[in-house]
Motif scaffolding. Structure first.
Motif, PDB file in Angstrom:
ATOM      1  N   ILE A  89       0.841  -1.205   0.000  1.00  0.00           N
ATOM      2  CA  ILE A  89       0.000   0.000   0.000  1.00  0.00           C
ATOM      3  C   ILE A  89       0.875   1.254   0.000  1.00  0.00           C
ATOM      4  O   ILE A  89       0.629   2.187  -0.775  1.00  0.00           O
ATOM      5  CB  ILE A  89      -0.972  -0.022   1.203  1.00  0.00           C
ATOM      6  N   CYS A  90       1.893   1.273   0.832  1.00  0.00           N
ATOM      7  CA  CYS A  90       2.799   2.439   0.885  1.00  0.00           C
ATOM      8  C   CYS A  90       3.487   2.655  -0.457  1.00  0.00           C
ATOM      9  O   CYS A  90       3.613   3.795  -0.921  1.00  0.00           O
ATOM     10  CB  CYS A  90       3.838   2.254   1.984  1.00  0.00           C
ATOM     11  N   SER A  91       3.917   1.571  -1.081  1.00  0.00           N
ATOM     12  CA  SER A  91       4.594   1.660  -2.370  1.00  0.00           C
ATOM     13  C   SER A  91       3.680   2.240  -3.448  1.00  0.00           C
ATOM     14  O   SER A  91       4.058   3.173  -4.165  1.00  0.00           O
ATOM     15  CB  SER A  91       5.069   0.270  -2.780  1.00  0.00           C
ATOM     16  N   VAL A  92       2.459   1.705  -3.538  1.00  0.00           N
ATOM     17  CA  VAL A  92       1.509   2.173  -4.559  1.00  0.00           C
ATOM     18  C   VAL A  92       1.099   3.617  -4.290  1.00  0.00           C
ATOM     19  O   VAL A  92       1.017   4.430  -5.218  1.00  0.00           O
ATOM     20  CB  VAL A  92       0.275   1.240  -4.630  1.00  0.00           C
ATOM     21  N   ALA A  93       0.853   3.953  -3.023  1.00  0.00           N
ATOM     22  CA  ALA A  93       0.456   5.327  -2.681  1.00  0.00           C
ATOM     23  C   ALA A  93       1.530   6.318  -3.099  1.00  0.00           C
ATOM     24  O   ALA A  93       1.227   7.377  -3.661  1.00  0.00           O
ATOM     25  CB  ALA A  93       0.172   5.433  -1.186  1.00  0.00           C
ATOM     26  N   GLY A  94       2.786   5.968  -2.860  1.00  0.00           N
ATOM     27  CA  GLY A  94       3.891   6.848  -3.248  1.00  0.00           C
ATOM     28  C   GLY A  94       4.005   7.008  -4.754  1.00  0.00           C
ATOM     29  O   GLY A  94       4.218   8.108  -5.254  1.00  0.00           O
ATOM     30  N   LYS A  95       3.839   5.910  -5.480  1.00  0.00           N
ATOM     31  CA  LYS A  95       3.969   5.946  -6.938  1.00  0.00           C
ATOM     32  C   LYS A  95       2.850   6.747  -7.604  1.00  0.00           C
ATOM     33  O   LYS A  95       3.074   7.403  -8.615  1.00  0.00           O
ATOM     34  CB  LYS A  95       3.981   4.532  -7.508  1.00  0.00           C
ATOM     35  N   LEU A  96       1.649   6.665  -7.037  1.00  0.00           N
ATOM     36  CA  LEU A  96       0.500   7.344  -7.647  1.00  0.00           C
ATOM     37  C   LEU A  96       0.245   8.747  -7.085  1.00  0.00           C
ATOM     38  O   LEU A  96      -0.674   9.430  -7.512  1.00  0.00           O
ATOM     39  CB  LEU A  96      -0.762   6.485  -7.493  1.00  0.00           C
ATOM     40  N   GLY A  97       1.033   9.150  -6.096  1.00  0.00           N
ATOM     41  CA  GLY A  97       0.877  10.494  -5.533  1.00  0.00           C
ATOM     42  C   GLY A  97      -0.355  10.645  -4.663  1.00  0.00           C
ATOM     43  O   GLY A  97      -0.930  11.728  -4.576  1.00  0.00           O
ATOM     44  N   ILE A  98      -0.737   9.570  -4.013  1.00  0.00           N
ATOM     45  CA  ILE A  98      -1.877   9.624  -3.093  1.00  0.00           C
ATOM     46  C   ILE A  98      -1.352  10.179  -1.780  1.00  0.00           C
ATOM     47  O   ILE A  98      -0.322   9.727  -1.270  1.00  0.00           O
ATOM     48  CB  ILE A  98      -2.504   8.224  -2.929  1.00  0.00           C
ATOM     49  N   GLY A  99      -2.054  11.155  -1.217  1.00  0.00           N
ATOM     50  CA  GLY A  99      -1.612  11.885  -0.027  1.00  0.00           C
ATOM     51  C   GLY A  99      -1.018  11.029   1.069  1.00  0.00           C
ATOM     52  O   GLY A  99       0.115  11.237   1.487  1.00  0.00           O
ATOM     53  N   THR A 100      -1.757  10.046   1.557  1.00  0.00           N
ATOM     54  CA  THR A 100      -1.244   9.172   2.604  1.00  0.00           C
ATOM     55  C   THR A 100      -1.570   7.727   2.260  1.00  0.00           C
ATOM     56  O   THR A 100      -2.542   7.447   1.561  1.00  0.00           O
ATOM     57  CB  THR A 100      -1.866   9.495   3.980  1.00  0.00           C
ATOM     58  N   ALA A 101      -0.762   6.830   2.795  1.00  0.00           N
ATOM     59  CA  ALA A 101      -1.003   5.404   2.580  1.00  0.00           C
ATOM     60  C   ALA A 101      -2.303   4.991   3.269  1.00  0.00           C
ATOM     61  O   ALA A 101      -2.987   4.067   2.814  1.00  0.00           O
ATOM     62  CB  ALA A 101       0.174   4.593   3.100  1.00  0.00           C
ATOM     63  N   GLU A 102      -2.644   5.657   4.347  1.00  0.00           N
ATOM     64  CA  GLU A 102      -3.892   5.338   5.068  1.00  0.00           C
ATOM     65  C   GLU A 102      -5.109   5.555   4.174  1.00  0.00           C
ATOM     66  O   GLU A 102      -6.081   4.789   4.229  1.00  0.00           O
ATOM     67  CB  GLU A 102      -3.997   6.191   6.334  1.00  0.00           C
ATOM     68  N   THR A 103      -5.073   6.569   3.353  1.00  0.00           N
ATOM     69  CA  THR A 103      -6.169   6.815   2.411  1.00  0.00           C
ATOM     70  C   THR A 103      -6.347   5.616   1.496  1.00  0.00           C
ATOM     71  O   THR A 103      -7.462   5.108   1.315  1.00  0.00           O
ATOM     72  CB  THR A 103      -5.881   8.079   1.574  1.00  0.00           C
ATOM     73  N   LEU A 104      -5.243   5.140   0.942  1.00  0.00           N
ATOM     74  CA  LEU A 104      -5.299   3.985   0.049  1.00  0.00           C
ATOM     75  C   LEU A 104      -5.733   2.734   0.809  1.00  0.00           C
ATOM     76  O   LEU A 104      -6.485   1.913   0.288  1.00  0.00           O
ATOM     77  CB  LEU A 104      -3.949   3.771  -0.634  1.00  0.00           C
ATOM     78  N   ARG A 105      -5.280   2.576   2.046  1.00  0.00           N
ATOM     79  CA  ARG A 105      -5.688   1.415   2.851  1.00  0.00           C
ATOM     80  C   ARG A 105      -7.205   1.385   3.022  1.00  0.00           C
ATOM     81  O   ARG A 105      -7.840   0.340   2.891  1.00  0.00           O
ATOM     82  CB  ARG A 105      -5.018   1.432   4.226  1.00  0.00           C
ATOM     83  N   LYS A 106      -7.809   2.547   3.257  1.00  0.00           N
ATOM     84  CA  LYS A 106      -9.271   2.628   3.394  1.00  0.00           C
ATOM     85  C   LYS A 106      -9.965   2.245   2.089  1.00  0.00           C
ATOM     86  O   LYS A 106     -10.991   1.578   2.101  1.00  0.00           O
ATOM     87  CB  LYS A 106      -9.696   4.030   3.831  1.00  0.00           C
ATOM     88  N   TRP A 107      -9.408   2.685   0.961  1.00  0.00           N
ATOM     89  CA  TRP A 107      -9.986   2.333  -0.334  1.00  0.00           C
ATOM     90  C   TRP A 107      -9.938   0.823  -0.547  1.00  0.00           C
ATOM     91  O   TRP A 107     -10.890   0.224  -1.042  1.00  0.00           O
ATOM     92  CB  TRP A 107      -9.245   3.015  -1.466  1.00  0.00           C
TER      93      TRP A 107
END
Length: 109
Positions: free
Chosen positions: A34-52
């Motif tokens: 999740i942290c890796s993908v969030a960083g690559k896609l420019g998502i504000g925080t990994a927690e946001t992506l985790r919720k998705w």
């Protein structure tokens, strides 16, 4: 002070969730993926992506919980009830005002 929220397009959310599923096996933990993908896609925080990811699992039926469609169905009547309560308060205040006007003695001209 909290950060201002960002609205991400649905396509980005779906793509990010798919990418997490695809790269999960390449990382030692799901959180690392999740942290890796969030960083690559420019998502504000990994927690946001985790919720998705969690919401996508609920929507797919793999995890118990309230789905997105179910949530929307529940929000609609709740908003309607809120609006009706507000209208009732306004009508109650108006009826008290007009009742007081009727009880007031009239002055003769």
């Amino acid at each position: 002070m909290s950060r201002p929220s960002r609205n991400y397009p649905a396509e980005l959310r779906e793509r990010a969730v798919r990418l997490v599923a695809e790269v999960r096996s390449d990382h030692p933990t799901e959180w690392a993926a999740i942290c890796s993908v969030a960083g690559k896609l420019g998502i504000g925080t990994a927690e946001t992506l985790r919720k998705w990811v969690r919401q996508a699992e609920v929507d797919a039926g793999t995890t118990p919980g309230t789905g997105t469609a179910e949530s929307a169905e529940l929000r609609r009547p709740r908003a309607e009830v809120r609006e009706l309560k507000r209208a009732n308060e306004i009508l109650r205040a108006a009826s008290i005002f007009f009742a007081a006007e009727l009880d007031r003695p009239r002055r003769s001209s």
